[in-house]
Design a protein around this motif. Structure first.
Motif, PDB file in Angstrom:
ATOM      1  N   ALA A  59       0.893  -1.242   0.051  1.00 47.04           N
ATOM      2  CA  ALA A  59      -0.144  -0.100  -0.061  1.00 47.04           C
ATOM      3  C   ALA A  59       0.754   1.324  -0.053  1.00 47.04           C
ATOM      4  O   ALA A  59       0.152   2.268  -0.025  1.00 47.04           O
ATOM      5  CB  ALA A  59      -1.003   0.090   1.154  1.00 47.04           C
ATOM      6  N   SER A  98      -5.774  -0.361   0.398  1.00 46.96           N
ATOM      7  CA  SER A  98      -5.207   0.770   0.666  1.00 46.96           C
ATOM      8  C   SER A  98      -4.878   0.960   2.245  1.00 46.96           C
ATOM      9  O   SER A  98      -5.223   0.080   2.795  1.00 46.96           O
ATOM     10  CB  SER A  98      -6.189   1.956   0.165  1.00 46.96           C
ATOM     11  OG  SER A  98      -7.401   1.906   1.169  1.00 46.96           O
ATOM     12  N   CYS A 145      -0.661   8.228   0.773  1.00 48.95           N
ATOM     13  CA  CYS A 145      -1.223   6.903   0.717  1.00 48.95           C
ATOM     14  C   CYS A 145      -2.675   6.758   1.087  1.00 48.95           C
ATOM     15  O   CYS A 145      -3.583   6.058   0.832  1.00 48.95           O
ATOM     16  CB  CYS A 145      -0.570   5.959   1.602  1.00 48.95           C
ATOM     17  SG  CYS A 145       1.020   5.539   1.055  1.00 48.95           S
TER      18      CYS A 145
END
Length: 391
Positions: free
Chosen positions: A289, A344, A387
């Protein structure tokens, strides 16, 4: 780049045996080491997949008895190592077989330390104290393709009291023999294949670009990146593809060779400390991720190497500026993560309000110092925000 030309040392002490049905060499390997009774250190998932039975069957056919510790947990604790060591001693074992992913192999390494050193594994944290003796004879048998722990000189253990993952290691921690058999990997479900594969790629990319890289590890790291780019999608899409399984096993193994002499960088500083705060979070998906953002942020620290990584990932960089080539390399990682279903960071339970604390922890991780680009707290905050989709 000046550090690249200084006198360095590279060693790879572990003997590797790899290929389809390499597990059949296990009795021969025990004989090579002159040992009689191994403790197999593994986890419930490996047991449930039938892989422990496969290994004990090979041993029994050759006339070896063994003891088993099968309670390894993800991000193993100091107490996990201690419990396994007690089984080792209670059963009169004289060697270890680390069977599983990085957690099982790292736990086995920890038992090897406790069997030959005073105190417990916490007393041998790398930042505070070097090992004094070679660990007990250890054969590593990975059932995943990611950590490269079968050949690295490091073990990562969690200290629950500090909410902190610490390293133990150095050449004296090297496994004696690594047996890499892709047949043991075909039972991995797609999500584990994906997470561990991204971890292998991350090891290779970070070691290739870190300040401590050297020609020997550069060669291993680049090959690991190329194998990962070629085979990871196939291994996730078709777990029975033995060519893809072997390719990913070699990606992880070669990345482990690079990691054995080098440090990693910002992503391992970030994900290791993140795992200390959130023990339920698996390392591989966390790496997957965050790796694209790492490349996006770090390329200016070593544009030539990040350009070469883009090539290794299959990007046609002809005629492109360094910036464009490097950012296309980052995009290739984003695309790979999406294709193989990496969640994610938000899906993994990280929230924006945690960023300041997590960024501060990452900055204090020892692997921070090797990163290609100079890092500060704001840099780690950028990575987390990127992120999480905040920027």
């Amino acid at each position: 780049m000046d550090n690249y030309y200084k006198t360095r040392e590279h060693q790879c002490i572990t003997k590797s045996k790899h290929g389809v049905d390499a597990l059949q060499s296990l009795p021969e390997s025990l004989a090579e080491l002159g040992v009689k009774k191994p403790l197999i250190v593994t986890d419930p998932g490996v047991v449930g997949a039938g892989l422990l039975d496969h290994v004990t069957g090979v041993l029994e056919q050759a006339g070896y008895s063994c003891a088993v510790f099968d309670q390894v947990v993800p991000n193993p604790y100091v107490e996990t190592v201690g419990s396994a060591t007690q089984v080792y001693k209670d059963n009169g074992c004289d060697c270890l077989i680390g069977l599983g992913g990085g957690s099982s192999m790292d736990t086995a390494k920890g038992v090897g330390v406790e069997a030959t050193h005073e105190g417990n594994i916490l007393d041998w944290e790398a930042e505070k104290r070097d090992l004094e003796r070679r660990i007990a004879p250890l054969i590593t048998v990975p059932t995943t393709a990611g950590t490269g722990s079968e050949i690295t000189v490091w073990a990562v253990i969690t200290d629950a009291a500090r909410k902190f993952k610490f390293n133990v290691g150095g050449p004296l921690l090297s496994p004696h023999i690594a047996i890499v058999d892709p047949r043991l990997h075909v039972s991995m479900p797609p999500y584990i294949t994906a997470g561990t594969g991204m971890d292998a790629l991350c090891h290779a990319i970070e070691c290739y670009t870190c300040h401590w890289s050297q020609p020997q590890t550069d060669a291993a790291a680049l090959a690991a990146i190329e194998y990962g780019a070629q085979y990871l999608r196939r291994a996730v899409g078709n777990g029975q593809d033995i060519e893809a399984r072997y390719g990913m096993a070699m990606s992880a193994h070669l990345a482990g060779i690079a990691y054995g002499s080098d440090s990693a960088g910002a992503i391992h500083a970030l994900t290791q400390t993140l795992g200390g705060y959130k023990p339920e979070l698996h390392h591989g998906p966390a790496v997957g991720a965050t790796l694209g953002a790492f490349m996006e942020y770090n390329w200016i620290g070593n544009p030539q190497k990040f350009r070469r990584i883009a090539e290794a990932l299959g990007v046609d960089v002809g005629g492109l500026s360094d910036r464009d080539a490097c950012l296309l390399g980052a995009q290739a990682i984003y695309d790979l993560a999406e294709d193989i279903g990496i969640p994610s960071l938000a899906d993994l339970g990280v929230s924006e309000d945690e960023i300041p604390q997590l960024a501060e922890a990452a900055l204090n991780d020892p692997q921070n110092c090797g990163n290609a680009r100079d890092m500060d707290k704001q840099g780690y905050e950028w990575l987390y925000k990127r992120c999480l989709g905040c920027i």
